[in-house]
Design a protein around this motif. Structure first.
Motif, PDB file in Angstrom:
ATOM      1  N   LEU A 115      37.914  74.250  76.627  1.00  0.00           N
ATOM      2  CA  LEU A 115      36.650  74.525  77.321  1.00  0.00           C
ATOM      3  C   LEU A 115      36.303  76.015  77.336  1.00  0.00           C
ATOM      4  N   PRO A 116      37.238  76.920  77.728  1.00  0.00           N
ATOM      5  CA  PRO A 116      36.896  78.346  77.726  1.00  0.00           C
ATOM      6  C   PRO A 116      36.502  78.860  76.335  1.00  0.00           C
ATOM      7  N   GLY A 117      37.183  78.363  75.309  1.00  0.00           N
ATOM      8  CA  GLY A 117      36.897  78.793  73.938  1.00  0.00           C
ATOM      9  C   GLY A 117      35.778  78.000  73.289  1.00  0.00           C
ATOM     10  N   GLN A 118      35.257  76.993  74.005  1.00  0.00           N
ATOM     11  CA  GLN A 118      34.200  76.112  73.504  1.00  0.00           C
ATOM     12  C   GLN A 118      34.538  75.565  72.119  1.00  0.00           C
ATOM     13  N   GLN A 119      35.778  75.073  72.005  1.00  0.00           N
ATOM     14  CA  GLN A 119      36.247  74.566  70.724  1.00  0.00           C
ATOM     15  C   GLN A 119      36.857  73.183  70.904  1.00  0.00           C
ATOM     16  N   VAL A 120      36.615  72.329  69.932  1.00  0.00           N
ATOM     17  CA  VAL A 120      37.173  70.973  69.946  1.00  0.00           C
ATOM     18  C   VAL A 120      37.911  70.755  68.630  1.00  0.00           C
ATOM     19  N   LYS A 121      39.169  70.295  68.740  1.00  0.00           N
ATOM     20  CA  LYS A 121      39.957  69.957  67.555  1.00  0.00           C
ATOM     21  C   LYS A 121      40.200  68.455  67.596  1.00  0.00           C
ATOM     22  N   VAL A 122      39.940  67.811  66.459  1.00  0.00           N
ATOM     23  CA  VAL A 122      40.094  66.354  66.379  1.00  0.00           C
ATOM     24  C   VAL A 122      41.019  66.015  65.214  1.00  0.00           C
ATOM     25  N   LYS A 123      42.150  65.365  65.541  1.00  0.00           N
ATOM     26  CA  LYS A 123      43.081  64.891  64.508  1.00  0.00           C
ATOM     27  C   LYS A 123      42.644  63.484  64.140  1.00  0.00           C
ATOM     28  N   THR A 124      42.254  63.304  62.875  1.00  0.00           N
ATOM     29  CA  THR A 124      41.620  62.047  62.488  1.00  0.00           C
ATOM     30  C   THR A 124      41.693  61.789  60.990  1.00  0.00           C
ATOM     31  N   SER A 125      41.464  60.535  60.633  1.00  0.00           N
ATOM     32  CA  SER A 125      41.326  60.177  59.221  1.00  0.00           C
ATOM     33  C   SER A 125      39.844  60.108  58.839  1.00  0.00           C
ATOM     34  N   LEU A 126      38.968  60.277  59.831  1.00  0.00           N
ATOM     35  CA  LEU A 126      37.520  60.274  59.568  1.00  0.00           C
ATOM     36  C   LEU A 126      37.082  61.607  58.981  1.00  0.00           C
ATOM     37  N   SER A 127      35.921  61.619  58.345  1.00  0.00           N
ATOM     38  CA  SER A 127      35.417  62.863  57.749  1.00  0.00           C
ATOM     39  C   SER A 127      34.895  63.813  58.830  1.00  0.00           C
ATOM     40  N   SER A 128      34.827  65.083  58.494  1.00  0.00           N
ATOM     41  CA  SER A 128      34.321  66.083  59.441  1.00  0.00           C
ATOM     42  C   SER A 128      32.879  65.780  59.821  1.00  0.00           C
ATOM     43  N   GLN A 129      32.101  65.228  58.875  1.00  0.00           N
ATOM     44  CA  GLN A 129      30.695  64.907  59.161  1.00  0.00           C
ATOM     45  C   GLN A 129      30.582  63.736  60.142  1.00  0.00           C
TER      46      GLN A 129
END
Length: 74
Positions: free
Chosen positions: A41-55
């Motif tokens: 939240l402070p860095g306004q960043q989200v990391k998602v571990k996934t097999s889906l595409s970035s789009q």
């Protein structure tokens, strides 16, 4: 087996409610390829571990109405 990657996004989140909204929409994809969600939240960043595409993930996060930008894939 699909390739698992970590996609990183810059998401305009100003409060717990904002990060909660992002987390809720991403949790709906837990059975579709999302394995882990890390919200800074402070860095306004989200990391998602996934097999889906970035789009695909970007489109889902944008449904929250937050200004979202794809940064990189780790």
């Amino acid at each position: 087996m699909s390739n698992i990657q970590v996609h990183v996004y810059k998401v305009a989140m100003t409060c717990e409610g904002c990060s909660g909204a992002v987390e809720r929409v991403l949790n709906k994809l837990k059975d579709k390829g999302v394995q882990d969600i890390n919200i800074d939240l402070p860095g306004q960043q989200v990391k998602v571990k996934t097999s889906l595409s970035s789009q695909e993930i970007l489109d889902v996060i944008k449904k929250t109405g937050k200004d979202t930008k794809f940064i990189q894939t780790l």
